[in-house]
Write a protein that holds these residues in place. Structure first.
Motif, short mmCIF file in Angstrom:
data_model
loop_
_atom_site.label_atom_id
_atom_site.label_comp_id
_atom_site.label_asym_id
_atom_site.label_seq_id
_atom_site.Cartn_x
_atom_site.Cartn_y
_atom_site.Cartn_z
N GLY A 1 0.82 -1.21 0.00
CA GLY A 1 0.00 0.00 0.00
C GLY A 1 0.86 1.26 0.00
O GLY A 1 2.07 1.21 0.21
N THR A 2 0.22 2.38 -0.19
CA THR A 2 0.97 3.64 -0.30
C THR A 2 1.30 4.27 1.04
O THR A 2 2.23 5.03 1.15
CB THR A 2 0.17 4.67 -1.13
OG1 THR A 2 -1.12 4.83 -0.54
CG2 THR A 2 0.03 4.20 -2.56
N PHE A 3 0.56 3.96 2.10
CA PHE A 3 0.89 4.52 3.41
C PHE A 3 0.65 3.50 4.50
O PHE A 3 -0.48 3.17 4.82
CB PHE A 3 0.06 5.77 3.71
CG PHE A 3 0.38 6.31 5.09
CD1 PHE A 3 1.52 7.06 5.29
CD2 PHE A 3 -0.43 6.03 6.17
CE1 PHE A 3 1.84 7.54 6.55
CE2 PHE A 3 -0.13 6.51 7.44
CZ PHE A 3 1.01 7.27 7.62
N SER A 4 1.73 3.00 5.05
CA SER A 4 1.63 2.12 6.21
C SER A 4 3.01 1.96 6.80
O SER A 4 3.94 1.55 6.11
CB SER A 4 1.07 0.75 5.82
OG SER A 4 0.94 -0.05 6.97
N ARG A 5 3.14 2.31 8.07
CA ARG A 5 4.41 2.10 8.78
C ARG A 5 4.57 0.64 9.14
O ARG A 5 5.65 0.07 9.05
CB ARG A 5 4.45 2.94 10.06
CG ARG A 5 4.94 4.33 9.88
CD ARG A 5 5.18 4.99 11.23
NE ARG A 5 4.23 4.62 12.27
CZ ARG A 5 3.08 5.25 12.53
NH1 ARG A 5 2.73 6.28 11.81
NH2 ARG A 5 2.29 4.84 13.50
N SER A 6 3.47 0.06 9.64
CA SER A 6 3.51 -1.33 10.07
C SER A 6 2.08 -1.84 10.25
O SER A 6 1.14 -1.07 10.26
CB SER A 6 4.28 -1.45 11.39
OG SER A 6 3.61 -0.75 12.42
N LEU A 7 1.97 -3.13 10.41
CA LEU A 7 0.67 -3.76 10.66
C LEU A 7 0.42 -3.85 12.15
O LEU A 7 1.35 -3.83 12.96
CB LEU A 7 0.66 -5.17 10.07
CG LEU A 7 0.78 -5.27 8.56
CD1 LEU A 7 0.98 -6.73 8.15
CD2 LEU A 7 -0.46 -4.70 7.90
N ASN A 8 -0.83 -4.00 12.53
CA ASN A 8 -1.20 -4.28 13.91
C ASN A 8 -0.50 -5.58 14.34
O ASN A 8 -0.41 -6.53 13.56
CB ASN A 8 -2.72 -4.40 13.98
CG ASN A 8 -3.20 -4.94 15.28
OD1 ASN A 8 -3.20 -6.15 15.49
ND2 ASN A 8 -3.61 -4.06 16.17
N LEU A 9 -0.03 -5.62 15.58
CA LEU A 9 0.72 -6.78 16.07
C LEU A 9 -0.08 -8.08 15.96
O LEU A 9 0.45 -9.10 15.52
CB LEU A 9 1.15 -6.54 17.52
CG LEU A 9 1.92 -7.68 18.19
CD1 LEU A 9 3.21 -7.98 17.45
CD2 LEU A 9 2.20 -7.32 19.64
N ALA A 10 -1.33 -8.06 16.36
CA ALA A 10 -2.14 -9.28 16.28
C ALA A 10 -2.32 -9.73 14.83
O ALA A 10 -2.27 -10.92 14.53
CB ALA A 10 -3.49 -9.08 16.96
#
Length: 154
Positions: A127-136
């Motif tokens: 994707g164009t903007f995402s630092r990281s995913l939710n841990l779960a």
């Protein structure tokens, strides 16, 4: 023996840990928590996310990373991070592997990026903007890829 081991290093959000614990029960994994924790394990949010699964969880808590290593002697560790060069499906998982995740706000401890550089794995985020995913979510994605690769052997 657990099919896989999920390891959370200094998790901060009780709902994520509760959700990961519920998943661990559902697939027969052990959940390892490395202190410090950003919450109490008696926290209502952990219990709410883990629901009635929490009492069946194979949960182990350690005061630090060194104690975790000493008590488990893990043969194979995979560290999930946005800093990894290898994508999660390019890693080859085996039953009994340890899948390690850092804290929600800052990821793994800085020293891990040097010491375990060759074991860093990332989950692609095109994707164009995402630092990281939710841990779960990240733990779910990683665990199910490991299960997919070892299908039927767990």
């Amino acid at each position: 023996m657990a099919s896989f081991h999920l390891v959370l290093v200094a998790p901060e959000i009780p709902q994520n840990t509760g959700t990961i614990g519920r998943m661990a029960v559902s697939v027969g994994c052990t959940l390892h928590l490395i202190e410090p924790l950003g919450f109490s394990l008696e926290d209502k949010y952990v219990r709410r996310a883990g629901m009635d699964y929490w009492r069946h969880l194979d949960l182990r808590v350690y005061p630090d990373w060194e104690t975790f290593l000493e008590k488990n002697s893990p043969e194979r560790l995979f560290f999930f991070s946005t800093h990894g060069e290898k994508e999660l499906w390019d890693a080859e998982y085996r039953i009994g592997d340890y899948l390690v995740f850092g804290r929600e706000s800052s990821g793994l401890p800085e020293a891990f990026y040097r010491k375990y550089r060759d074991r860093l794995v990332r989950i692609p985020m095109p994707g164009t903007f995402s630092r990281s995913l939710n841990l779960a979510n990240a733990a779910s994605i990683a665990l199910y890829e490991a299960m997919r690769q070892t299908r039927g052997n767990w």
